[in-house]
Structure formats: C-alpha cells, structure tokens
Design a protein around this motif. Structure first.
Motif, short mmCIF file in Angstrom:
data_model
loop_
_atom_site.label_atom_id
_atom_site.label_comp_id
_atom_site.label_asym_id
_atom_site.label_seq_id
_atom_site.Cartn_x
_atom_site.Cartn_y
_atom_site.Cartn_z
N TRP A 166 0.83 -1.21 0.00
CA TRP A 166 0.00 0.00 0.00
C TRP A 166 0.86 1.26 0.00
O TRP A 166 0.64 2.18 -0.79
CB TRP A 166 -0.92 0.00 1.22
CG TRP A 166 -1.57 1.33 1.47
CD1 TRP A 166 -2.52 1.95 0.69
CD2 TRP A 166 -1.30 2.22 2.55
NE1 TRP A 166 -2.86 3.17 1.24
CE2 TRP A 166 -2.13 3.36 2.38
CE3 TRP A 166 -0.46 2.16 3.66
CZ2 TRP A 166 -2.12 4.43 3.26
CZ3 TRP A 166 -0.45 3.22 4.55
CH2 TRP A 166 -1.27 4.34 4.34
N SER A 207 -5.52 -0.86 -1.95
CA SER A 207 -6.19 0.34 -1.44
C SER A 207 -6.26 0.24 0.07
O SER A 207 -6.10 -0.86 0.64
CB SER A 207 -7.59 0.44 -2.03
OG SER A 207 -8.42 -0.56 -1.47
N ARG A 257 -8.82 0.25 2.04
CA ARG A 257 -9.89 -0.68 2.43
C ARG A 257 -9.46 -2.13 2.24
O ARG A 257 -9.70 -2.98 3.09
CB ARG A 257 -11.14 -0.39 1.60
CG ARG A 257 -12.34 -1.29 1.95
CD ARG A 257 -13.60 -0.82 1.25
NE ARG A 257 -13.53 -0.99 -0.19
CZ ARG A 257 -13.91 -2.10 -0.83
NH1 ARG A 257 -14.35 -3.13 -0.13
NH2 ARG A 257 -13.85 -2.16 -2.14
N HIS A 258 -8.79 -2.40 1.14
CA HIS A 258 -8.33 -3.76 0.89
C HIS A 258 -7.18 -4.14 1.82
O HIS A 258 -7.07 -5.30 2.23
CB HIS A 258 -7.92 -3.91 -0.57
CG HIS A 258 -9.08 -3.83 -1.51
ND1 HIS A 258 -8.94 -3.99 -2.87
CD2 HIS A 258 -10.40 -3.62 -1.30
CE1 HIS A 258 -10.12 -3.87 -3.45
NE2 HIS A 258 -11.02 -3.64 -2.52
N ALA A 285 -6.92 -3.19 4.94
CA ALA A 285 -7.57 -3.57 6.20
C ALA A 285 -8.12 -4.99 6.11
O ALA A 285 -7.99 -5.79 7.06
CB ALA A 285 -8.69 -2.59 6.53
N GLY A 286 -8.71 -5.34 4.97
CA GLY A 286 -9.22 -6.70 4.79
C GLY A 286 -8.12 -7.73 4.81
O GLY A 286 -8.26 -8.81 5.42
N PRO A 332 -11.22 0.90 -5.32
CA PRO A 332 -12.67 1.10 -5.34
C PRO A 332 -13.10 1.81 -6.62
O PRO A 332 -12.36 2.57 -7.19
CB PRO A 332 -12.91 1.99 -4.12
CG PRO A 332 -11.69 1.86 -3.27
CD PRO A 332 -10.57 1.54 -4.19
#
Length: 247
Positions: free
Chosen positions: A77, A88, A90-91, A93-94, A247
C-alpha cells in the motif's frame, strides 16, 4: 477476469493459516523426534517452514499475491500510493484482518492435529533488545527482497527466494525471524516450540513495524520507482485483477 476481494481474502486467510500450521506443527514434531537437541529442532522447523512457504506462495500467489503478512501488505500500500498500484486502504484492512485471523486458526489447527488443547497460550518469553533488533533486520530484509524482485521483473522466483530467505533468517537472526505481525500473534496461541508469550508479542510487532520502515526506506533509495511494481507482489496475479484493487 478480475479476482474479487472475497476470493483474495480467503486466499490470504487460508495461506496464512497453513503457514502457521507448518511453523507450529513442524516445531511440535521436531521436539517429539529430537527432544534433547535444540539445534536439530530448529533445523527441522526452519526447513519445513521454508519449504511450506515456497509452496504456499505458488498455491495462493495467483489469487491474492500470497502476502500472508501485514508488513508485506502495508508496504504494498505504501509503495503503490503514488503510482496508483498495490492495495487500497480498504483492501489493506481486509488483508490484515484475514492474515491475523488465519494465523490464529493455524495455531489452533496445529494444536489439534497433535492432540493438544486447541488454545494454550505460550509461556515462552521472547523479549530483549537483541531479539527486537533481530526482528528489525529480518523484516527489513524481507521487504527489500520481495519488492526488489517485483521491481526487477523477477517476481516469479519469489516462492524460492522468499522461502530461502526465511529459512536462512531462522539462523542468522537472534529472534529466529518471525518477521510477520500476524504470525507473531498466531504463535502466541500455542505453548510449544514455536510459541511466543503474549507479553512478548507487542515488542516483536513494534520491531517489525520498524523493520517495515527501514525496508521501505532502503527501497526508496535503491529502487525509487519500486511502487510501480506493487501489483506484482508477491507472485503476479491475473493481469486484469489490478482493476479490482481499487474502489
């Protein structure tokens, strides 16, 4: 076709779980087979871990990149932000959530396979400045290796190279090269050869974050455009999967 995020998270969860299962399970087997020789136990544990890691990268790399490590995902990242590549937020964090839960599941699985309690928190203290320094070195070297391979177009040799590095780092670092916050947390759930006391986990994780910073700094100096290859970490995924990373 694009690779949907749920598929990649499943790959990260499963791959990290199997990696920790290999680490913990081979440690248990080593102590059973060589109860009076710690050096031989470490050799057996390191060889099994190195081989398992290489195989797991081959298995799951084309789906998720086979990070299995929050440090690798965070570097992906960080380095990819300017180039519009990599994970990204968000990804990221996943990925981290999948890796940590997978690591815990891997310890539980190894414990159960060897007829131990599913969860038995480790009492093995691993604290001290020398061990933390070992983690900084191991983590920085891992980050540098992975992204240097990607930047130079040699990501396809990552399974062998990363496995070899971790196997070697078992021996040349004082900490036996955890180099992975998720694996560190997972190994706290087993009171066996590969375990780490929960109270020792924060120090290791902080050292690994420092190693991440050192590794990224070295990459910035040696490979200024390393971020352009963030989509090739660790093993290149489907070329069209890049589109689903943002996203």
């Amino acid at each position: 076709m694009t690779i949907a995020l749920p598929r990649r998270l499943l790959a990260e969860f499963t791959g990290t779980a199997l990696l920790v299962t290999a680490v913990v399970g081979s440690g248990i087997m080593a102590t059973d087979l060589s109860p009076d020789d710690v050096g031989l136990q470490l050799l057996q544990n390191s060889i099994a871990t190195a081989f398992a890691l290489g195989v797991l990268i081959l298995m799951f790399g084309p789906v998720s990149g086979a990070h299995f490590n929050p440090v690798v995902s965070a570097a992906d990242w960080l380095l990819g932000r300017r180039s519009g590549t990599g994970l990204s937020p968000r990804h990221l964090a996943g990925y981290v959530a999948a890796q940590v839960t997978g690591a815990i599941a891997g310890s539980v699985l190894a414990n159960l396979m060897f007829d131990l309690s599913a969860v038995s928190f480790s009492g093995r203290d691993r604290s001290g400045g020398n061990l933390w320094l070992g983690e900084v070195v191991a983590t920085a070297g891992l980050v540098l290796l992975i992204f240097a391979l990607a930047r130079s177009g040699r990501a396809t040799v990552a399974p062998a190279a990363v496995g070899a590095y971790i196997g070697a780092a078992y021996w040349f670092t004082s900490s036996t090269s955890f180099a992975n916050p998720a694996v560190t947390v997972g190994r706290a759930f087993t009171d066996t050869f590969a375990g780490i006391a929960p109270t020792s986990v924060p120090g290791f994780v902080v050292a690994q974050v420092v190693g991440l910073a050192v590794g990224v700094g070295l990459l910035a100096a040696l490979y200024p455009d390393a971020g352009a290859a963030a989509d090739q970490v660790v093993v290149p995924a489907d070329d069209q999967a890049t589109a689903s990373r943002h996203p």
